[in-house]
Design a protein around this motif. Structure first.
Motif, short mmCIF file in Angstrom:
data_model
loop_
_atom_site.label_atom_id
_atom_site.label_comp_id
_atom_site.label_asym_id
_atom_site.label_seq_id
_atom_site.Cartn_x
_atom_site.Cartn_y
_atom_site.Cartn_z
N ARG A 1 43.18 37.25 43.94
CA ARG A 1 42.98 37.56 42.36
C ARG A 1 44.00 36.53 41.98
N GLN A 2 43.97 36.61 40.63
CA GLN A 2 45.16 35.78 39.70
C GLN A 2 46.48 36.09 40.05
N SER B 1 49.52 38.46 44.23
CA SER B 1 48.04 38.43 44.08
C SER B 1 47.47 39.22 45.19
#
Length: 242
Positions: free
Chosen positions: A111-112, A107
């Protein structure tokens, strides 16, 4: 019987024994199948147990690996990379590598987490590979490492940091790096120029003066006092940074 089976007495006796063996095997086939089913179940139990042990072992090793990777990536201008290990159970028959498929997730900037190939750019992946090499080099017995354009997708300060990390790696291993970036070339102990003439590949080891000149040409389109001075400054900066 001789006319029917086309065998003499001795052959008929042998044939009788053959038929008896087939009957015995047929009678015992159910027992044999049950035995094989038990053996299969035992082996699958062992497979599942060892797969789970491998999954746990991978998780422990990854935590150690992640620490080294994060530190190395931070030195190469990637301080905000988060890493995790996903292990997904695979259905179907047993296979090499165990029941669980392992994949490193990454990531950027909070973020994911996703598979690395979906997150890291070419330049980021190059640095991740170099970071892996740095961590593994502490255990590997290999004495020589080859990087073929490990600098793909990077430039400027990031390229200089990658060059510095490769230089540090070369203290324990012989490192051969194929590059077109002056920031990496400035760290070279030995600089080889590779060129092609017709179908012939030429390899020339450059002396210090030629090293500076080639570096100047990599930084500029022509040799000049200014480009030569810039090349010399880059080499001095590389030497001071180690």
């Amino acid at each position: 019987a001789r006319k029917i089976y086309q065998r003499d007495l001795e052959q008929l006796v042998d044939y009788q024994r053959e038929l008896e063996e087939k009957i015995d095997r047929f009678d015992s086939s159910q027992q044999t199948r049950q035995q094989l089913e038990r053996q299969k179940a035992e082996l699958i139990t062992i497979y599942e147990k060892q797969s789970d042990e491998l999954r746990q072992h991978r998780s422990k090793l990854f935590e150690r690996l992640k620490t080294g990777l994060t530190a190395s990536l931070s030195r190469m201008e990637l301080p905000d990379v988060a890493l995790d290990l996903a292990q997904t159970a695979r259905q179907g028959e047993p296979r090499n590598g165990g029941r669980y498929r392992a994949e490193i997730l990454a990531s950027m900037n909070g973020r994911q987490l996703k598979p690395m190939k979906d997150v890291l750019s070419g330049g980021e992946m190059s640095r991740f590979i170099l970071a892996l090499k740095q961590v593994f080099s502490q255990k590997e017995k290999t004495l020589t490492m080859v990087f073929d354009e490990i600098d793909a997708g990077i430039s400027g300060k990031t390229a200089f940091e990658v060059g510095k990390n490769i230089k540090q790696l070369s203290r324990k291993k012989q490192v051969i790096a194929i590059t077109h970036l002056p920031q990496l070339t400035a760290f070279a102990d030995s600089h080889y120029q590779i060129s092609k003439v017709a179908a012939t590949t030429l390899v020339k080891r450059l002396d210090q003066e030629e090293h500076v000149e080639r570096l100047a040409l990599m930084m500029s389109s022509a040799l000049s006092d200014s480009s030569l001075a810039s090349a010399g400054e880059l080499i001095d900066r590389a030497n001071r940074s180690i």
